[in-house]
Write a protein that holds these residues in place. Structure first.
Motif, PDB file in Angstrom:
ATOM      1  N   ALA A  75     -22.494  -5.430   8.233  1.00 37.05           N
ATOM      2  CA  ALA A  75     -21.058  -5.621   8.088  1.00 37.05           C
ATOM      3  C   ALA A  75     -20.323  -4.292   8.133  1.00 37.05           C
ATOM      4  CB  ALA A  75     -20.749  -6.353   6.782  1.00 37.05           C
ATOM      5  N   ALA A  76     -20.850  -3.283   7.468  1.00 35.67           N
ATOM      6  CA  ALA A  76     -20.210  -1.972   7.468  1.00 35.67           C
ATOM      7  C   ALA A  76     -20.222  -1.366   8.865  1.00 35.67           C
ATOM      8  CB  ALA A  76     -20.898  -1.039   6.479  1.00 35.67           C
ATOM      9  N   GLU A  77     -21.297  -1.543   9.595  1.00 40.22           N
ATOM     10  CA  GLU A  77     -21.386  -1.009  10.951  1.00 40.22           C
ATOM     11  C   GLU A  77     -20.411  -1.697  11.882  1.00 40.22           C
ATOM     12  OE1 GLU A  77     -25.297  -1.101  12.512  1.00 40.22           O
ATOM     13  OE2 GLU A  77     -26.108   0.046  10.840  1.00 40.22           O
ATOM     14  N   ALA A  78     -20.238  -2.998  11.732  1.00 43.74           N
ATOM     15  CA  ALA A  78     -19.345  -3.746  12.612  1.00 43.74           C
ATOM     16  C   ALA A  78     -17.915  -3.246  12.473  1.00 43.74           C
ATOM     17  CB  ALA A  78     -19.427  -5.241  12.293  1.00 43.74           C
ATOM     18  N   ASP A  79     -17.560  -2.773  11.273  1.00 46.98           N
ATOM     19  CA  ASP A  79     -16.211  -2.315  11.019  1.00 46.98           C
ATOM     20  C   ASP A  79     -16.071  -0.801  11.092  1.00 46.98           C
ATOM     21  OD1 ASP A  79     -15.436  -4.927  10.594  1.00 46.98           O
ATOM     22  OD2 ASP A  79     -15.834  -4.827   8.448  1.00 46.98           O
ATOM     23  N   ALA A  80     -17.151  -0.087  11.405  1.00 41.97           N
ATOM     24  CA  ALA A  80     -17.108   1.377  11.420  1.00 41.97           C
ATOM     25  C   ALA A  80     -16.136   1.861  12.486  1.00 41.97           C
ATOM     26  CB  ALA A  80     -18.495   1.966  11.669  1.00 41.97           C
ATOM     27  N   PRO A  81     -15.328   2.863  12.136  1.00 43.03           N
ATOM     28  CA  PRO A  81     -14.347   3.370  13.093  1.00 43.03           C
ATOM     29  C   PRO A  81     -15.013   4.185  14.193  1.00 43.03           C
ATOM     30  CG  PRO A  81     -14.389   4.746  11.151  1.00 43.03           C
ATOM     31  CD  PRO A  81     -15.324   3.582  10.893  1.00 43.03           C
ATOM     32  N   ASP A  82     -14.293   4.338  15.295  1.00 39.93           N
ATOM     33  CA  ASP A  82     -14.760   5.219  16.365  1.00 39.93           C
ATOM     34  C   ASP A  82     -14.329   6.626  15.976  1.00 39.93           C
ATOM     35  OD1 ASP A  82     -15.833   3.176  17.921  1.00 39.93           O
ATOM     36  OD2 ASP A  82     -13.890   2.749  18.816  1.00 39.93           O
ATOM     37  N   VAL A  83     -15.263   7.387  15.457  1.00 44.63           N
ATOM     38  CA  VAL A  83     -14.979   8.728  14.961  1.00 44.63           C
ATOM     39  C   VAL A  83     -15.729   9.727  15.824  1.00 44.63           C
ATOM     40  CG1 VAL A  83     -15.263  10.283  12.990  1.00 44.63           C
ATOM     41  CG2 VAL A  83     -14.680   7.893  12.597  1.00 44.63           C
ATOM     42  N   ASP A  84     -15.062  10.813  16.156  1.00 44.11           N
ATOM     43  CA  ASP A  84     -15.736  11.875  16.902  1.00 44.11           C
ATOM     44  C   ASP A  84     -16.593  12.647  15.919  1.00 44.11           C
ATOM     45  OD1 ASP A  84     -16.605  13.875  18.552  1.00 44.11           O
ATOM     46  OD2 ASP A  84     -14.686  14.926  18.582  1.00 44.11           O
ATOM     47  N   ASP A  85     -17.883  12.366  15.946  1.00 33.72           N
ATOM     48  CA  ASP A  85     -18.788  13.043  15.021  1.00 33.72           C
ATOM     49  C   ASP A  85     -19.807  13.890  15.776  1.00 33.72           C
ATOM     50  OD1 ASP A  85     -20.448  11.043  15.987  1.00 33.72           O
ATOM     51  OD2 ASP A  85     -21.337  10.605  14.037  1.00 33.72           O
ATOM     52  N   ALA A  86     -19.358  14.462  16.880  1.00 34.45           N
ATOM     53  CA  ALA A  86     -20.249  15.288  17.696  1.00 34.45           C
ATOM     54  C   ALA A  86     -20.840  16.446  16.894  1.00 34.45           C
ATOM     55  CB  ALA A  86     -19.503  15.823  18.911  1.00 34.45           C
ATOM     56  N   HIS A  87     -20.112  16.908  15.908  1.00 37.64           N
ATOM     57  CA  HIS A  87     -20.615  18.000  15.077  1.00 37.64           C
ATOM     58  C   HIS A  87     -21.734  17.551  14.136  1.00 37.64           C
ATOM     59  CE1 HIS A  87     -17.380  16.000  12.937  1.00 37.64           C
ATOM     60  NE2 HIS A  87     -17.959  16.378  11.815  1.00 37.64           N
ATOM     61  N   ASN A  88     -21.968  16.244  14.052  1.00 38.46           N
ATOM     62  CA  ASN A  88     -23.022  15.708  13.188  1.00 38.46           C
ATOM     63  C   ASN A  88     -24.241  15.213  13.963  1.00 38.46           C
ATOM     64  OD1 ASN A  88     -21.591  16.124  10.801  1.00 38.46           O
ATOM     65  ND2 ASN A  88     -20.565  14.151  10.945  1.00 38.46           N
ATOM     66  N   THR A  89     -24.373  15.600  15.211  1.00 37.64           N
ATOM     67  CA  THR A  89     -25.470  15.085  16.032  1.00 37.64           C
ATOM     68  C   THR A  89     -26.849  15.462  15.508  1.00 37.64           C
ATOM     69  OG1 THR A  89     -25.303  16.963  17.532  1.00 37.64           O
ATOM     70  CG2 THR A  89     -24.118  14.949  18.148  1.00 37.64           C
ATOM     71  N   ASN A  90     -26.910  16.489  14.685  1.00 37.76           N
ATOM     72  CA  ASN A  90     -28.204  16.888  14.133  1.00 37.76           C
ATOM     73  C   ASN A  90     -28.603  16.037  12.930  1.00 37.76           C
ATOM     74  OD1 ASN A  90     -26.079  18.067  12.661  1.00 37.76           O
ATOM     75  ND2 ASN A  90     -27.452  19.577  11.773  1.00 37.76           N
ATOM     76  N   LEU A  91     -27.705  15.188  12.451  1.00 36.62           N
ATOM     77  CA  LEU A  91     -27.992  14.337  11.291  1.00 36.62           C
ATOM     78  C   LEU A  91     -28.634  13.024  11.733  1.00 36.62           C
ATOM     79  CD1 LEU A  91     -24.655  14.753   9.315  1.00 36.62           C
ATOM     80  CD2 LEU A  91     -26.834  15.905   8.895  1.00 36.62           C
ATOM     81  N   PRO A  92     -29.407  12.388  10.845  1.00 40.60           N
ATOM     82  CA  PRO A  92     -29.963  11.069  11.167  1.00 40.60           C
ATOM     83  C   PRO A  92     -28.833  10.043  11.337  1.00 40.60           C
ATOM     84  CG  PRO A  92     -30.792  11.873   9.035  1.00 40.60           C
ATOM     85  CD  PRO A  92     -29.797  12.862   9.535  1.00 40.60           C
ATOM     86  N   GLU A  93     -29.091   9.035  12.127  1.00 39.51           N
ATOM     87  CA  GLU A  93     -28.076   8.015  12.415  1.00 39.51           C
ATOM     88  C   GLU A  93     -27.541   7.359  11.142  1.00 39.51           C
ATOM     89  OE1 GLU A  93     -25.319   6.051  14.429  1.00 39.51           O
ATOM     90  OE2 GLU A  93     -26.628   7.559  15.282  1.00 39.51           O
ATOM     91  N   TRP A  94     -28.408   7.059  10.179  1.00 39.95           N
ATOM     92  CA  TRP A  94     -27.942   6.417   8.936  1.00 39.95           C
ATOM     93  C   TRP A  94     -26.941   7.311   8.201  1.00 39.95           C
ATOM     94  CZ3 TRP A  94     -28.486   8.881   4.351  1.00 39.95           C
ATOM     95  CH2 TRP A  94     -29.459   9.868   4.243  1.00 39.95           C
ATOM     96  N   LYS A  95     -27.150   8.615   8.218  1.00 36.82           N
ATOM     97  CA  LYS A  95     -26.231   9.529   7.532  1.00 36.82           C
ATOM     98  C   LYS A  95     -24.900   9.587   8.270  1.00 36.82           C
ATOM     99  CE  LYS A  95     -25.609  13.236   4.671  1.00 36.82           C
ATOM    100  NZ  LYS A  95     -26.306  13.910   3.623  1.00 36.82           N
TER     101      LYS A  95
END
Length: 71
Positions: free
Chosen positions: A7-27
Motif C-alpha cells: 500500500a505504501a509503495e502504491a502511493d509513493a511519490p515520484d521523487v528524484d532520488d538519484a543521489h540515493n542510488t547507493n542505498l538498498p531499494e527498501w531504504k
C-alpha cells in the motif's frame, strides 16, 4: 512483502532520488514515503515511522498514513 508495504509503495511519490542510488531499494522506499508523510501532513509521527521502516524494511501504514479526506 507485507500488505502495508504494498500500500505504501502504491502511493509513493515520484521523487528524484538519484543521489540515493547507493542505498538498498527498501531504504529508498522508506525515504520516499517519509518525504510524502511530511509533505502531505499524514497522521502519525513521520519520524517514528521512518525509524520503524529502517528497522523492519517496511512502512507501518497502520501508524502513519494520509489523513482522511486528504487524497
Amino acid at each position: 512483502m507485507a500488505g502495508s508495504q504494498i500500500a505504501a509503495e502504491a502511493d509513493a511519490p515520484d521523487v528524484d532520488d538519484a543521489h540515493n542510488t547507493n542505498l538498498p531499494e527498501w531504504k529508498r522506499r522508506c525515504i520516499a514515503t517519509y518525504a510524502e508523510c511530511k509533505d502531505d501532513d499524514w497522521q502519525g509521527s513521520c519520524y517514528a515511522c521512518f525509524r520503524y521502516c529502517e528497522g523492519q524494511q517496511e512502512w507501518p501504514i497502520n501508524k502513519c498514513r494520509p489523513r482522511r479526506g486528504k487524497r
